[in-house]
Design an enzyme around this catalytic site. Structure first.
Site, short mmCIF file in Angstrom:
data_model
loop_
_atom_site.label_atom_id
_atom_site.label_comp_id
_atom_site.label_asym_id
_atom_site.label_seq_id
_atom_site.Cartn_x
_atom_site.Cartn_y
_atom_site.Cartn_z
N SER A 167 0.86 -1.18 0.00
CA SER A 167 0.00 0.00 0.00
C SER A 167 0.89 1.24 0.00
O SER A 167 1.74 1.38 -0.88
CB SER A 167 -0.94 -0.02 1.21
OG SER A 167 -1.86 1.05 1.14
N HIS A 194 -2.50 -1.23 -3.37
CA HIS A 194 -3.58 -0.27 -3.17
C HIS A 194 -3.28 0.99 -3.99
O HIS A 194 -2.25 1.63 -3.79
CB HIS A 194 -3.69 0.15 -1.70
CG HIS A 194 -4.15 -0.95 -0.80
ND1 HIS A 194 -3.98 -0.89 0.57
CD2 HIS A 194 -4.76 -2.13 -1.05
CE1 HIS A 194 -4.49 -1.99 1.12
NE2 HIS A 194 -4.96 -2.76 0.14
N ASP A 287 -4.67 -4.49 5.89
CA ASP A 287 -5.04 -5.35 4.77
C ASP A 287 -3.83 -6.19 4.33
O ASP A 287 -2.72 -5.68 4.18
CB ASP A 287 -5.52 -4.50 3.60
CG ASP A 287 -6.08 -5.34 2.46
OD1 ASP A 287 -6.61 -6.44 2.75
OD2 ASP A 287 -6.00 -4.91 1.30
#
Length: 347
Positions: A167, A194, A287
């Site tokens: 991310s 992401h 995540d």
């Protein structure tokens, strides 16, 4: 938060100012019309976050980001109105330490704001993750290569699987990792990063320019049994299914981030039919941590980036806390460790 704006276009400055001040939790710290002014203002008054334009007279936004992060570091959010034309600068800025990128909100002819919600959501995420943001020079070293990387269990196949999740700070970390493992020509490398949908095509090109192995955007129906590098799209978010092809994740709409790394990793653990290497890199939130644990439980060899080399030590930290990673390593040690593992005899 105290928000600074760096942009040479008055109409863009006004749009950003209106969006920021529409939330009572935020205020404008200062406004700079070019990169050099921003560097000077930041040295005197460091804000909580900077909204950084890319194309400006003199010093561009990427180089301004680089100088600020080396002298008076603080969270920088790249805002740009021309993503497709400036993707290289976007990812250069992210590599220099910018935490994320977004399209610049705009004023419509009737005076309304377009893109305000997206910017406020980004500011909210940065505010919540400020304690996780690390602003120091990377301390990567290959000295941390695992001795037990050659003794992990797994099944040898003509195509080795490597799954990577990341991310905030991920593009540069992924580029570094791809350069490290570029000699593993037999690998199917699957990347879930992401990122906003508008930035995906640019990321494919940017990573492709930094990898000896071609990079392409994954699509519905793709098989994971072919060597090469696949970047997961944001829309639709993809997962592996029983027939060993990538299909749309119907539950992704309930996920905060896209692509959803947890769903993707977990689908590989369930349906890949063999073991590979799972890697969780820098990023806000959690995540991918549970998904990495699923991979480890399914027999994969799992790695997480360490705190010293992460731009944001969120996702890999949660993975460490869950016991999802066989090893937590500095970024420069991850690629060599993967190579050692894949070359080792496994039963």
């Amino acid at each position: 938060m105290r928000v600074a704006i760096v942009n040479d276009l008055r109409i863009a400055v006004e749009a950003l100012r209106r969006v920021v001040t529409s939330d009572p939790r935020h205020e404008i710290a200062w406004i700079a019309l070019d990169g050099n002014e921003a560097i000077k203002l930041c040295s005197k008054d460091r804000p909580d976050v900077i909204l950084m334009d890319l194309i400006m007279p003199g010093l561009d936004g990427a180089q301004t980001t680089k100088q600020i992060m080396s002298s008076t570091p603080c969270p920088i959010l790249v805002v740009t109105a021309t993503v497709s034309g400036n993707y290289s600068l976007v990812y250069d800025a992210l590599g220099f330490g910018a935490v994320d990128a977004i399209n610049t909100p705009s004023l419509t002819p009737d005076g309304k704001l377009r893109g305000a919600t997206e910017l406020l959501d980004k500011l909210d995420r940065i505010s919540k993750a400020r304690d996780q943001l690390k602003f120091r020079a990377p301390q990567a070293t290959v000295a941390g290569i695992a001795k037990d990387a050659s003794t992990g269990s797994g099944l040898r196949n003509s195509v080795d699987l490597i799954a990577i999740g990341a991310s905030t700070g991920g593009p540069q970390a992924i580029a570094t990792l791809l350069q490290q493992i570029s000699t593993i020509s037999s690998a199917s490398i699957l990347i879930a990063q992401h990122i906003g949908a508008d930035f995906v095509d640019g990321l494919v090109s940017w990573l492709g320019n930094r990898s000896k192995i071609p990079v392409r955007l994954a699509k519905i129906g793709d098989s994971i049994d072919q060597p090469g590098i696949l970047l997961m799209p944001c829309q639709p978010s993809l997962i592996l299914t029983q027939n060993r092809t990538l299909q749309a994740d119907i539950s992704a709409s309930r996920s905060l981030h896209t692509p959803c790394i947890d769903h993707f990793f977990s689908s590989l653990a369930t349906h890949s039919g063999r073991h590979g290497v799972g890697v969780l890199l820098t990023g806000m939130g959690s995540d991918g941590a549970k998904g990495l644990l699923d991979l480890r439980s399914a027999g994969w060899y799992t790695l997480a980036q360490d705190e010293a080399t992460s731009v944001v030590y969120g996702m890999p930290q949660v993975a460490k806390q869950l016991g999802a990673a066989h090893q937590v390593l500095p970024l420069d040690a991850i690629g060599p460790t993967i190579s050692v593992y894949l070359k080792s005899p496994r039963s």
